[in-house]
Design a protein around this motif. Structure first.
Motif, PDB file in Angstrom:
ATOM      1  N   ILE A   4      50.735  57.128  27.193  1.00 21.20           N
ATOM      2  CA  ILE A   4      49.423  56.570  27.243  1.00 21.20           C
ATOM      3  C   ILE A   4      49.532  54.968  27.678  1.00 21.20           C
ATOM      4  CG2 ILE A   4      47.457  55.955  25.957  1.00 21.20           C
ATOM      5  CD1 ILE A   4      48.121  58.936  25.684  1.00 21.20           C
ATOM      6  N   THR A   5      48.836  54.610  28.809  1.00 22.52           N
ATOM      7  CA  THR A   5      48.960  53.444  29.567  1.00 22.52           C
ATOM      8  C   THR A   5      47.560  53.072  29.621  1.00 22.52           C
ATOM      9  OG1 THR A   5      50.956  54.382  31.140  1.00 22.52           O
ATOM     10  CG2 THR A   5      49.592  52.254  31.638  1.00 22.52           C
ATOM     11  N   PHE A   6      47.578  51.621  29.172  1.00 22.40           N
ATOM     12  CA  PHE A   6      46.349  50.679  28.981  1.00 22.40           C
ATOM     13  C   PHE A   6      46.541  49.632  29.956  1.00 22.40           C
ATOM     14  CE2 PHE A   6      43.797  47.343  26.793  1.00 22.40           C
ATOM     15  CZ  PHE A   6      42.533  48.071  26.626  1.00 22.40           C
ATOM     16  N   ILE A   7      45.274  49.396  30.891  1.00 21.41           N
ATOM     17  CA  ILE A   7      45.500  48.651  31.896  1.00 21.41           C
ATOM     18  C   ILE A   7      44.219  47.529  31.576  1.00 21.41           C
ATOM     19  CG2 ILE A   7      45.171  47.765  34.285  1.00 21.41           C
ATOM     20  CD1 ILE A   7      46.663  50.603  35.049  1.00 21.41           C
ATOM     21  N   THR A   8      44.139  46.372  31.531  1.00 19.54           N
ATOM     22  CA  THR A   8      43.099  45.467  31.274  1.00 19.54           C
ATOM     23  C   THR A   8      43.032  44.370  32.114  1.00 19.54           C
ATOM     24  OG1 THR A   8      41.860  44.122  29.632  1.00 19.54           O
ATOM     25  CG2 THR A   8      44.224  44.011  29.575  1.00 19.54           C
ATOM     26  N   GLY A   9      42.090  43.690  32.379  1.00 16.88           N
ATOM     27  CA  GLY A   9      42.094  42.469  33.058  1.00 16.88           C
ATOM     28  C   GLY A   9      40.570  42.220  33.350  1.00 16.88           C
ATOM     29  N   GLY A  10      40.199  40.931  34.039  1.00 18.10           N
ATOM     30  CA  GLY A  10      38.997  40.395  34.406  1.00 18.10           C
ATOM     31  C   GLY A  10      38.254  41.363  35.254  1.00 18.10           C
ATOM     32  N   ALA A  11      37.123  41.082  35.652  1.00 17.66           N
ATOM     33  CA  ALA A  11      36.389  41.860  36.804  1.00 17.66           C
ATOM     34  C   ALA A  11      37.057  41.694  38.054  1.00 17.66           C
ATOM     35  CB  ALA A  11      34.919  41.239  36.810  1.00 17.66           C
ATOM     36  N   ALA A  12      37.161  42.565  38.827  1.00 21.62           N
ATOM     37  CA  ALA A  12      37.672  42.670  40.324  1.00 21.62           C
ATOM     38  C   ALA A  12      38.890  42.133  40.172  1.00 21.62           C
ATOM     39  CB  ALA A  12      36.838  41.712  41.246  1.00 21.62           C
ATOM     40  N   SER A  13      39.961  42.390  39.136  1.00 20.21           N
ATOM     41  CA  SER A  13      41.079  41.894  39.238  1.00 20.21           C
ATOM     42  C   SER A  13      42.286  43.032  39.625  1.00 20.21           C
ATOM     43  CB  SER A  13      41.346  41.583  37.507  1.00 20.21           C
ATOM     44  OG  SER A  13      41.509  42.583  36.860  1.00 20.21           O
ATOM     45  N   GLU A 117      41.268  60.070  19.030  1.00 24.96           N
ATOM     46  CA  GLU A 117      41.219  61.453  19.238  1.00 24.96           C
ATOM     47  C   GLU A 117      41.670  61.973  20.777  1.00 24.96           C
ATOM     48  OE1 GLU A 117      37.470  62.940  17.812  1.00 24.96           O
ATOM     49  OE2 GLU A 117      38.168  62.362  15.541  1.00 24.96           O
ATOM     50  N   LEU A 118      41.241  61.241  21.816  1.00 20.83           N
ATOM     51  CA  LEU A 118      41.534  61.514  22.786  1.00 20.83           C
ATOM     52  C   LEU A 118      43.035  61.282  23.263  1.00 20.83           C
ATOM     53  CD1 LEU A 118      40.836  62.385  26.080  1.00 20.83           C
ATOM     54  CD2 LEU A 118      40.329  60.063  26.221  1.00 20.83           C
ATOM     55  N   ILE A 119      43.493  60.159  22.746  1.00 21.24           N
ATOM     56  CA  ILE A 119      44.969  59.996  22.764  1.00 21.24           C
ATOM     57  C   ILE A 119      45.782  60.933  21.957  1.00 21.24           C
ATOM     58  CG2 ILE A 119      46.677  58.293  22.082  1.00 21.24           C
ATOM     59  CD1 ILE A 119      44.470  56.075  22.875  1.00 21.24           C
ATOM     60  N   ASP A 120      45.322  61.354  20.989  1.00 22.03           N
ATOM     61  CA  ASP A 120      46.208  62.360  19.997  1.00 22.03           C
ATOM     62  C   ASP A 120      46.211  63.534  20.673  1.00 22.03           C
ATOM     63  OD1 ASP A 120      46.741  60.382  18.131  1.00 22.03           O
ATOM     64  OD2 ASP A 120      44.927  60.994  16.781  1.00 22.03           O
ATOM     65  N   PHE A 121      45.095  64.057  21.210  1.00 23.03           N
ATOM     66  CA  PHE A 121      44.915  65.230  22.066  1.00 23.03           C
ATOM     67  C   PHE A 121      45.904  65.244  23.281  1.00 23.03           C
ATOM     68  CE2 PHE A 121      43.444  68.090  25.385  1.00 23.03           C
ATOM     69  CZ  PHE A 121      43.034  69.110  24.811  1.00 23.03           C
ATOM     70  N   VAL A 122      45.764  64.119  24.124  1.00 22.84           N
ATOM     71  CA  VAL A 122      46.764  64.092  24.979  1.00 22.84           C
ATOM     72  C   VAL A 122      48.012  63.919  24.968  1.00 22.84           C
ATOM     73  CG1 VAL A 122      47.450  62.444  26.944  1.00 22.84           C
ATOM     74  CG2 VAL A 122      45.066  62.879  26.725  1.00 22.84           C
ATOM     75  N   ARG A 123      48.467  63.333  23.897  1.00 28.40           N
ATOM     76  CA  ARG A 123      49.905  63.371  23.057  1.00 28.40           C
ATOM     77  C   ARG A 123      50.248  64.797  22.836  1.00 28.40           C
ATOM     78  NH1 ARG A 123      49.203  57.651  20.344  1.00 28.40           N
ATOM     79  NH2 ARG A 123      50.542  56.497  21.997  1.00 28.40           N
ATOM     80  N   ASP A 124      49.560  65.507  22.297  1.00 31.55           N
ATOM     81  CA  ASP A 124      49.763  66.916  21.580  1.00 31.55           C
ATOM     82  C   ASP A 124      50.136  67.732  23.021  1.00 31.55           C
ATOM     83  OD1 ASP A 124      49.764  65.996  19.062  1.00 31.55           O
ATOM     84  OD2 ASP A 124      47.840  66.847  18.640  1.00 31.55           O
ATOM     85  N   ALA A 125      49.241  67.625  24.005  1.00 30.62           N
ATOM     86  CA  ALA A 125      49.479  68.276  25.078  1.00 30.62           C
ATOM     87  C   ALA A 125      50.534  67.931  26.126  1.00 30.62           C
ATOM     88  CB  ALA A 125      48.177  68.143  25.937  1.00 30.62           C
ATOM     89  N   ASN A 126      51.344  66.889  25.459  1.00 31.35           N
ATOM     90  CA  ASN A 126      52.330  66.451  26.183  1.00 31.35           C
ATOM     91  C   ASN A 126      51.999  65.876  27.816  1.00 31.35           C
ATOM     92  OD1 ASN A 126      55.098  65.181  26.794  1.00 31.35           O
ATOM     93  ND2 ASN A 126      55.821  67.432  27.502  1.00 31.35           N
ATOM     94  N   ALA A 127      50.791  65.259  28.077  1.00 27.78           N
ATOM     95  CA  ALA A 127      50.188  64.846  29.111  1.00 27.78           C
ATOM     96  C   ALA A 127      50.183  63.295  29.175  1.00 27.78           C
ATOM     97  CB  ALA A 127      48.860  65.483  29.073  1.00 27.78           C
ATOM     98  N   ASN A 128      49.645  62.921  30.192  1.00 28.25           N
ATOM     99  CA  ASN A 128      49.719  61.397  30.356  1.00 28.25           C
ATOM    100  C   ASN A 128      48.081  60.798  30.617  1.00 28.25           C
ATOM    101  OD1 ASN A 128      52.746  60.616  31.004  1.00 28.25           O
ATOM    102  ND2 ASN A 128      52.196  62.547  32.085  1.00 28.25           N
ATOM    103  N   LEU A 129      47.896  59.609  30.063  1.00 26.72           N
ATOM    104  CA  LEU A 129      46.406  59.126  29.978  1.00 26.72           C
ATOM    105  C   LEU A 129      46.568  57.737  30.421  1.00 26.72           C
ATOM    106  CD1 LEU A 129      43.591  59.204  29.564  1.00 26.72           C
ATOM    107  CD2 LEU A 129      43.976  58.802  26.883  1.00 26.72           C
TER     108      LEU A 129
END
Length: 182
Positions: A4-13, A117-129
Motif C-alpha cells: 500500500i503506497t501513499f503519495i501526498t504533496g501540494g497541488a501540481a506537485s 476496508e479497501l486497504i484490507d481487501f487489497v492486502r487480503d488479495a495480495n495486490a497493490n494499491l
C-alpha cells in the motif's frame, strides 16, 4: 507481497506523474479517478505510458464502490483521496451550516473506515494499491468555514492512511521523496 503506497504533496506537485511512473511497466492497472472527469494531462500521461511500455491500463471515473472496482486487480491507483473525502462530506453534511465538530468526526470516521476496508481487501488479495492525496498543511488556515473544515478532515484522514500504508512519498516540484517504508 501486497504493498500500500501513499503519495501526498501540494497541488501540481507531480503526484499523478509519480503514481503513473510507479506502475509504468505493469499491465492491467486500474486508474480509479474519484471525480467524474479525468484531467486531460493525466489521461495523456497514462496513454503515453501504456504506448511506451506496451501495457494496457483501465481508467475509471466517478469511482463509487471501490472494493468491487479493485476485485481481480493486482495494481490500482486511487486518485484522489481528497475528492473521496469530499464525496463523504457531501453525503453526510450537504449543508456546511450543519457542520460542527461531531459531524466533522463522523466524516473522518466514515472516510477512514471506507479506505481502511479497501486497504484490507487489497492486502487480503495480495495486490497493490497506490493512493494519491493532496497535502494541505503547508498553506495558511483558510478563512472560509467549508474550506477550513475540509482541510482539517483531509489532514486527519491523510495521517491515518499514511500510518497504515507500507510506503509514503511526499512529492514536491515533481520530485518524490520517500518518507516512510523500506
Amino acid at each position: 507481497m501486497s504493498k500500500i503506497t501513499f503519495i501526498t504533496g501540494g497541488a501540481a506537485s507531480g503526484k499523478s506523474r509519480c503514481a503513473i511512473s510507479y506502475f509504468a511497466s505493469c499491465d492491467n492497472v486500474l486508474y480509479m479517478f474519484i471525480s467524474k472527469h479525468i484531467d486531460e494531462e493525466t489521461k495523456k500521461r497514462i496513454e503515453y505510458n501504456c504506448e511506451k511500455n506496451d501495457v494496457t491500463w483501465d481508467i475509471a471515473t466517478g469511482a463509487e464502490d471501490l472494493i468491487s472496482m479493485v476485485t481481480g486487480r493486482k495494481f490500482t491507483i486511487l486518485d484522489n483521496l481528497g475528492a473521496y473525502v469530499n464525496k463523504v462530506k457531501s453525503k453526510i453534511c450537504p449543508n456546511i451550516e450543519d457542520m460542527d465538530d461531531e459531524v466533522k468526526r463522523d466524516i473522518e470516521k466514515q472516510a477512514i473506515k471506507d479506505i481502511s476496508e479497501l486497504i484490507d481487501f487489497v492486502r487480503d488479495a495480495n495486490a497493490n494499491l497506490l493512493i494519491i492525496s493532496t497535502e494541505l498543511g503547508f498553506g495558511p488556515t483558510p478563512l472560509d468555514k467549508d474550506q477550513r473544515y475540509f482541510r482539517e478532515i483531509l489532514g486527519n484522514v491523510n495521517q491515518r492512511i499514511a500510518n497504515i500504508s507500507t510506503d509514503v512519498y511526499l512529492s514536491t516540484s515533481g520530485v518524490p521523496f520517500k518518507i516512510k517504508g523500506i
